[in-house]
Write a protein that holds these residues in place. Structure first.
Motif, short mmCIF file in Angstrom:
data_model
loop_
_atom_site.label_atom_id
_atom_site.label_comp_id
_atom_site.label_asym_id
_atom_site.label_seq_id
_atom_site.Cartn_x
_atom_site.Cartn_y
_atom_site.Cartn_z
N GLY A 43 0.85 -1.17 0.00
CA GLY A 43 0.00 0.00 0.00
C GLY A 43 0.89 1.23 0.00
O GLY A 43 2.11 1.15 -0.15
N PRO A 44 0.32 2.42 0.20
CA PRO A 44 1.10 3.65 0.08
C PRO A 44 2.31 3.70 1.01
O PRO A 44 2.21 3.34 2.19
N VAL A 45 3.44 4.15 0.48
CA VAL A 45 4.66 4.29 1.27
C VAL A 45 5.21 5.71 1.21
O VAL A 45 6.25 6.00 1.81
N LEU A 61 9.69 9.17 1.15
CA LEU A 61 9.06 8.09 1.89
C LEU A 61 8.38 8.64 3.14
O LEU A 61 8.82 9.64 3.72
N ASP A 62 7.31 7.97 3.55
CA ASP A 62 6.64 8.38 4.77
C ASP A 62 7.55 8.11 5.96
O ASP A 62 7.96 6.96 6.17
N PRO A 63 7.91 9.12 6.74
CA PRO A 63 8.84 8.90 7.85
C PRO A 63 8.32 7.93 8.90
O PRO A 63 9.11 7.36 9.67
N ARG A 64 7.01 7.70 8.92
CA ARG A 64 6.46 6.70 9.86
C ARG A 64 6.91 5.29 9.50
O ARG A 64 6.87 4.39 10.34
N LEU A 65 7.32 5.10 8.25
CA LEU A 65 7.74 3.78 7.78
C LEU A 65 9.25 3.60 7.82
O LEU A 65 9.73 2.46 7.81
#
Length: 404
Positions: A43-45, A61-65
């Motif tokens: 899913g979305p990254v 990139l999403d910093p949560r990931l």
């Protein structure tokens, strides 16, 4: 070119719900391989405001990931294990804080930015604008260069097919191995495939027919959907599934838990490219609700390790593993056409063929054993819900798969 698609089985993960970011997900790659998957559908990254589908920067990139190093480690882990990687491209709309010139966005008659299907946080892009096309091409190429091999195109139905045709046509010039599937909920799948130039669409029609026919005891619906799927196969490769990040879990959708094997037997013996949504292979339950946060139940966290999974899920895992193994041994099924050789409301003999290759899937959701009036000469049971080994007879609420 894209021969790898003929063999791929996707394990579909919603990373923002999975928990632990790219590092935890990398630790689950061996599990995916054990399942039988050889593709990781993500899913979305990318950087977003909340759930991933409100993108703020397609190149970050999403910093949560995690960071770039974490993503690269995930890609390297996939390569080591022979896993293809599909990314989720949200190019119909963006989050409110997405930075771009005003002419990149659609506007209403009053001059306000248009929003997607009433969601005020999702701003629609202007697909008539050449700069938007150039942006989408750059994004696709960037992440293909970073190790992805496929794209799922979110809300593909909301974008003019000509836009997709132009975008993927340009990307394929230098990356002919890339594969593109578009999210289409309903409508004319065949025409969309041909007009858009995409390789695939999400087969929601078949998804609905699988659980609905089992719940209602109406295999005529399933037979009709399979006929339609045969037509789609003339134009492309449908992405088939019984669960994803946007729908109620299959274990919750079925009114009789004994029919999970029936749903999976259909998924893995009909034409298309199968995808398994993370947790479905463990019997996870979850109901999608039409409210704020209504997707949370179907996008849960996975534990840090397999020791955190409940014991009741492993028989479901083994069932998936067996049927995925059968699918991998019969890779021709990706192109198979499936017809109902025998049909009642509660019993169906589905024949999948490609040239001289043939499999027969027998389904019985009735309360009595069912003797199928079909020629089983030379056929044997290669998979079934129990130890049933009678080719033509299926026990109550049972299923079996026959091969020569």
């Amino acid at each position: 070119m894209r021969e790898w698609v003929d063999h791929v089985i996707w394990w579909h993960v919603y990373p923002l719900g999975f928990g632990g970011g790219f590092r935890r997900l990398t630790g689950w790659l061996d599990y995916a391989v054990e399942l039988g998957a050889n593709g990781l559908q993500l899913g979305p990254v990318f950087a977003s405001e909340s759930h991933g589908y409100d993108t703020t920067d397609h190149f970050r990139l999403d910093p949560r990931l995690g960071d770039d190093a974490d993503f690269d480690a995930l890609i390297a882990g996939c390569r080591e294990r022979g896993l293809q990687v599909m990314l989720d491209g949200v190019f119909n709309h963006v989050g409110r804080s997405f930075q771009a010139p005003e002419h990149w966005f659609k506007h209403t008659a009053t001059g306000e930015r248009a929003v997607f299907e009433g969601h005020g946080a999702l701003i629609e892009l202007n697909h008539d604008e050449p700069e938007v096309l150039n942006h989408v091409v750059r994004v696709m190429e960037h992440w293909l260069d970073r190790g992805a091999t496929a794209w799922r195109l979110d809300v593909a139905y909301g974008v003019p097919p000509a836009f997709w045709k132009a975008a993927v046509g340009r990307v394929r010039q230098n990356r002919p191995e890339a594969w593109f599937t578009g999210e289409i909920i309903q409508g004319d799948y065949v025409t969309f495939l041909r007009d858009s130039g995409l390789d695939s669409i999400t087969q929601y029609e078949l998804w609905k027919a699988i659980w609905s026919s089992l719940n209602d005891g109406n295999f005529y619906e399933l037979a009709w959907a399979l006929k339609r799927n045969n037509e789609v196969l003339e134009a492309g490769q449908p992405l088939t599934f019984v669960g994803n990040h946007d729908v109620t879990r299959i274990a919750s959708k079925l009114t009789d838990e004994r029919h999970l094997g029936h749903a999976l037997a259909v998924l893995f013996t009909v034409g298309g490219v199968p995808s398994v949504y993370y947790g479905d292979e463990q019997g996870f339950r979850g109901v999608k609700e039409d409210r704020e946060g209504g997707d949370d139940a179907v996008r849960p966290a996975f534990p840090e390790s397999r020791d955190g999974l409940a014991p009741y899920g492993w028989p479901v895992f083994d069932l998936h593993k067996r049927l995925i193994g059968l699918r991998r041994r019969h890779a021709w099924l990706v192109r198979a056409r499936t017809t109902a050789e025998h049909l009642t409301n509660t019993a169906a003999a589905l024949v999948s063929t490609d040239g001289a290759d043939r499999l027969i899937t027998l389904l019985n959701v009735g309360d009595e054993p069912y003797d199928f009036p079909i020629d089983t000469a030379g056929l044997r049971v290669v998979e079934s819900h129990d130890d049933n080994r009678s080719p033509a007879t299926v026990p109550p609420h049972g299923w079996s798969i026959l091969a020569g």
